[in-house]
Design a protein around this motif. Structure first.
Motif, PDB file in Angstrom:
ATOM      1  N   SER A 142       0.721  -1.123  -0.095  1.00 46.50           N
ATOM      2  CA  SER A 142       0.097  -0.017  -0.282  1.00 46.50           C
ATOM      3  C   SER A 142       0.791   1.342   0.149  1.00 46.50           C
ATOM      4  O   SER A 142       0.421   2.381  -0.457  1.00 46.50           O
ATOM      5  CB  SER A 142      -1.042   0.015   1.210  1.00 46.50           C
ATOM      6  N   GLY A 143       2.067   1.348   0.563  1.00 47.13           N
ATOM      7  CA  GLY A 143       2.833   2.534   0.641  1.00 47.13           C
ATOM      8  C   GLY A 143       3.737   2.449  -0.604  1.00 47.13           C
ATOM      9  O   GLY A 143       4.266   3.360  -0.608  1.00 47.13           O
ATOM     10  N   HIS A 144       4.112   1.661  -1.433  1.00 42.07           N
ATOM     11  CA  HIS A 144       4.856   1.464  -2.597  1.00 42.07           C
ATOM     12  C   HIS A 144       4.455   2.392  -3.741  1.00 42.07           C
ATOM     13  O   HIS A 144       3.140   2.536  -3.830  1.00 42.07           O
ATOM     14  CB  HIS A 144       4.985  -0.036  -3.137  1.00 42.07           C
ATOM     15  N   LEU A 145       5.227   2.707  -4.448  1.00 45.49           N
ATOM     16  CA  LEU A 145       4.775   3.809  -5.774  1.00 45.49           C
ATOM     17  C   LEU A 145       4.097   2.743  -6.732  1.00 45.49           C
ATOM     18  O   LEU A 145       4.673   1.500  -6.640  1.00 45.49           O
ATOM     19  CB  LEU A 145       5.792   4.527  -6.180  1.00 45.49           C
ATOM     20  N   ALA A 146       3.302   3.181  -7.313  1.00 43.50           N
ATOM     21  CA  ALA A 146       2.782   2.202  -8.566  1.00 43.50           C
ATOM     22  C   ALA A 146       3.777   1.627  -9.469  1.00 43.50           C
ATOM     23  O   ALA A 146       3.614   0.821 -10.078  1.00 43.50           O
ATOM     24  CB  ALA A 146       1.484   2.851  -9.137  1.00 43.50           C
ATOM     25  N   THR A 147       4.778   2.574  -9.704  1.00 44.65           N
ATOM     26  CA  THR A 147       5.700   2.487 -10.640  1.00 44.65           C
ATOM     27  C   THR A 147       6.583   1.241 -10.172  1.00 44.65           C
ATOM     28  O   THR A 147       6.918   1.166  -8.916  1.00 44.65           O
ATOM     29  CB  THR A 147       6.337   3.490 -11.094  1.00 44.65           C
ATOM     30  N   GLY A 148       6.904   0.310 -11.049  1.00 43.37           N
ATOM     31  CA  GLY A 148       7.583  -0.866 -10.858  1.00 43.37           C
ATOM     32  C   GLY A 148       6.922  -2.196 -10.202  1.00 43.37           C
ATOM     33  O   GLY A 148       7.759  -3.089  -9.780  1.00 43.37           O
ATOM     34  N   LEU A 149       5.794  -1.996  -9.848  1.00 46.86           N
ATOM     35  CA  LEU A 149       5.111  -3.134  -9.052  1.00 46.86           C
ATOM     36  C   LEU A 149       4.695  -4.026 -10.373  1.00 46.86           C
ATOM     37  O   LEU A 149       4.711  -3.833 -11.508  1.00 46.86           O
ATOM     38  CB  LEU A 149       4.158  -2.955  -8.551  1.00 46.86           C
ATOM     39  N   PRO A 150       4.707  -5.408  -9.941  1.00 39.91           N
ATOM     40  CA  PRO A 150       4.432  -6.498 -10.983  1.00 39.91           C
ATOM     41  C   PRO A 150       2.890  -6.154 -11.647  1.00 39.91           C
ATOM     42  O   PRO A 150       2.127  -5.503 -11.060  1.00 39.91           O
ATOM     43  CB  PRO A 150       4.092  -7.776 -10.308  1.00 39.91           C
ATOM     44  N   PHE A 151       2.832  -6.440 -12.901  1.00 42.14           N
ATOM     45  CA  PHE A 151       1.628  -6.307 -13.863  1.00 42.14           C
ATOM     46  C   PHE A 151       0.245  -6.665 -13.056  1.00 42.14           C
ATOM     47  O   PHE A 151      -0.820  -6.025 -12.918  1.00 42.14           O
ATOM     48  CB  PHE A 151       1.795  -6.836 -15.146  1.00 42.14           C
ATOM     49  N   GLY A 152       0.230  -7.970 -12.436  1.00 45.44           N
ATOM     50  CA  GLY A 152      -0.820  -8.503 -11.912  1.00 45.44           C
ATOM     51  C   GLY A 152      -1.115  -7.870 -10.612  1.00 45.44           C
ATOM     52  O   GLY A 152      -2.352  -7.751 -10.461  1.00 45.44           O
ATOM     53  N   THR A 153      -0.218  -7.323 -10.032  1.00 46.28           N
ATOM     54  CA  THR A 153      -0.668  -6.423  -8.653  1.00 46.28           C
ATOM     55  C   THR A 153      -1.170  -5.122  -9.165  1.00 46.28           C
ATOM     56  O   THR A 153      -2.259  -4.701  -8.476  1.00 46.28           O
ATOM     57  CB  THR A 153       0.879  -6.089  -8.029  1.00 46.28           C
ATOM     58  N   LEU A 154      -0.823  -4.606 -10.166  1.00 50.22           N
ATOM     59  CA  LEU A 154      -1.319  -3.143 -10.581  1.00 50.22           C
ATOM     60  C   LEU A 154      -2.746  -3.379 -11.240  1.00 50.22           C
ATOM     61  O   LEU A 154      -3.638  -2.550 -11.054  1.00 50.22           O
ATOM     62  CB  LEU A 154      -0.389  -2.685 -11.808  1.00 50.22           C
ATOM     63  N   LYS A 155      -3.088  -4.515 -11.723  1.00 49.81           N
ATOM     64  CA  LYS A 155      -4.342  -4.871 -12.135  1.00 49.81           C
ATOM     65  C   LYS A 155      -5.328  -5.030 -11.043  1.00 49.81           C
ATOM     66  O   LYS A 155      -6.427  -4.407 -10.989  1.00 49.81           O
ATOM     67  CB  LYS A 155      -4.420  -6.541 -12.613  1.00 49.81           C
ATOM     68  N   ARG A 156      -4.868  -5.604  -9.690  1.00 44.76           N
ATOM     69  CA  ARG A 156      -5.542  -5.445  -8.468  1.00 44.76           C
ATOM     70  C   ARG A 156      -5.692  -4.035  -8.085  1.00 44.76           C
ATOM     71  O   ARG A 156      -6.739  -3.767  -7.582  1.00 44.76           O
ATOM     72  CB  ARG A 156      -4.998  -6.494  -7.549  1.00 44.76           C
ATOM     73  N   VAL A 157      -4.731  -3.338  -8.185  1.00 42.41           N
ATOM     74  CA  VAL A 157      -4.771  -1.991  -7.698  1.00 42.41           C
ATOM     75  C   VAL A 157      -5.797  -1.346  -8.400  1.00 42.41           C
ATOM     76  O   VAL A 157      -6.734  -0.445  -7.854  1.00 42.41           O
ATOM     77  CB  VAL A 157      -3.462  -1.209  -7.913  1.00 42.41           C
ATOM     78  N   GLU A 158      -6.037  -1.322  -9.881  1.00 44.32           N
ATOM     79  CA  GLU A 158      -7.083  -0.669 -10.472  1.00 44.32           C
ATOM     80  C   GLU A 158      -8.492  -1.292 -10.139  1.00 44.32           C
ATOM     81  O   GLU A 158      -9.381  -0.494  -9.891  1.00 44.32           O
ATOM     82  CB  GLU A 158      -6.868  -1.105 -12.071  1.00 44.32           C
ATOM     83  N   LEU A 159      -8.480  -2.506  -9.801  1.00 47.75           N
ATOM     84  CA  LEU A 159      -9.768  -3.045  -9.374  1.00 47.75           C
ATOM     85  C   LEU A 159      -9.951  -2.309  -7.819  1.00 47.75           C
ATOM     86  O   LEU A 159     -11.034  -1.913  -7.717  1.00 47.75           O
ATOM     87  CB  LEU A 159      -9.859  -4.625  -9.097  1.00 47.75           C
ATOM     88  N   ALA A 160      -9.128  -2.249  -7.090  1.00 45.28           N
ATOM     89  CA  ALA A 160      -9.438  -1.744  -5.734  1.00 45.28           C
ATOM     90  C   ALA A 160      -9.878  -0.128  -5.908  1.00 45.28           C
ATOM     91  O   ALA A 160     -10.740   0.423  -5.321  1.00 45.28           O
ATOM     92  CB  ALA A 160      -8.065  -1.781  -4.984  1.00 45.28           C
ATOM     93  N   ARG A 161      -9.273   0.524  -6.855  1.00 50.69           N
ATOM     94  CA  ARG A 161      -9.571   1.939  -7.126  1.00 50.69           C
ATOM     95  C   ARG A 161     -11.141   2.046  -7.685  1.00 50.69           C
ATOM     96  O   ARG A 161     -11.668   2.961  -7.168  1.00 50.69           O
ATOM     97  CB  ARG A 161      -8.837   2.613  -7.967  1.00 50.69           C
ATOM     98  N   ALA A 162     -11.500   0.935  -8.298  1.00 52.71           N
ATOM     99  CA  ALA A 162     -12.987   1.026  -8.553  1.00 52.71           C
ATOM    100  C   ALA A 162     -13.786   0.738  -7.555  1.00 52.71           C
ATOM    101  O   ALA A 162     -14.811   1.341  -7.553  1.00 52.71           O
ATOM    102  CB  ALA A 162     -13.331  -0.015 -10.014  1.00 52.71           C
TER     103      ALA A 162
END
Length: 275
Positions: A143-163
């Motif tokens: 949760s405290g990491h910058l979005a850049t550099g995170l695995p693609f699958g993790t970023l997909k879940r971040v987008e879902l969380a934002r929705a």
């Protein structure tokens, strides 16, 4: 919940949507499939008011969606994800999720600037909601990491969380498992099935991974060159000669029923890459 009737969108001489129509009932999970360029994302852009339709109507919970300004869509209970990740790379995961709750804030410019007690209470509530969504999707550790550099699958879940933090009733997912590994696709399918019930969601999924979309959706709508060519339960749509022709580019009218069935099963077989 949603009624799309005779929706047409043109870009110059290109017709991206040509008289598309379908309904989505409350609580349904509907798959929207079709070859590249079929008009799927254009349809999502119309539903979220990024694009204006040339003709046709979109009714959401009895309201004419075409008359709603784009900034008011989230407040109506509609949220979406994007084909290409729409995250802020220099914001933390938590802050990216909080962006999805912007419409829930009620503090004005002056009260926010003065940090009045009501503003602080509102911020605490939104941060608590963000933490709950992050925990539900297994993102607390980043949760405290910058979005850049995170695995693609993790970023997909971040987008879902934002929705999800926007408390949507209608969730539009644009290629949610594109680029994910086979194990990540299975994990996402399980998560989506669970949160659909937990958050009382109606879901429309645009996806090329046929194994995924056929496995989770009760009904499928197929577009080709901007037109709806098939609609129905997954098993019925995957055997539709027009759908097979759209994907395989063959003259299925000359094929036997046995050949059509074989091609359909090959088309819809789950793979890591999808179709």
């Amino acid at each position: 919940m949603l009624e799309v009737h005779d929706l047409t969108v043109r870009f110059g001489g290109i017709t991206a949507l040509d008289g598309v129509g379908f309904d989505v009932g409350r609580g349904e999970m509907v798959g929207l499939i079709g070859p590249n360029g079929a008009g799927k994302t254009t349809l999502f852009n119309c539903l979220t008011r990024r694009y204006d339709a040339d003709s046709g109507t979109v009714t959401y919970e009895g309201r004419d969606l075409t008359a709603v300004p784009p900034h008011a869509i989230a407040e109506l209970g509609i949220a979406r994800t994007f084909q290409n990740l729409g995250l802020f790379p220099r914001l933390s995961v938590r802050d990216n999720v909080l962006v999805g709750a912007h419409h829930r804030g009620r503090a004005g410019f002056l009260s926010a600037g003065l940090r009045l007690p009501g503003v602080r209470r509102e911020e605490r509530a939104l941060h608590a909601d963000a933490d709950a969504v992050l925990d539900r999707l297994g993102l607390t550790g980043v949760s405290g990491h910058l979005a850049t550099g995170l695995p693609f699958g993790t970023l997909k879940r971040v987008e879902l969380a934002r929705a999800l933090i926007g408390r949507p009733r209608l969730l539009l997912l644009d290629e949610p498992v594109n680029g994910l590994s086979a194990s990540e696709v299975d994990e996402f399918a399980g998560t989506l099935g669970a949160i659909r019930s937990e958050y009382d969601l109606t879901v429309i999924v645009v996806e090329h991974h046929m194994g995924f979309v056929m496995g989770i959706c009760e009904r499928i709508v197929c577009l080709d060159f901007g037109r709806k060519i098939a609609e129905g339960p997954p098993g019925e749509v995957q055997r539709d000669p027009g759908v097979i022709e759209a994907y395989l580019g063959t003259a299925v009218s000359e094929r036997s029923e046995r050949t059509i069935e074989h091609s359909s099963s090959e088309l819809m077989r789950p793979t890591q890459e999808g179709v």
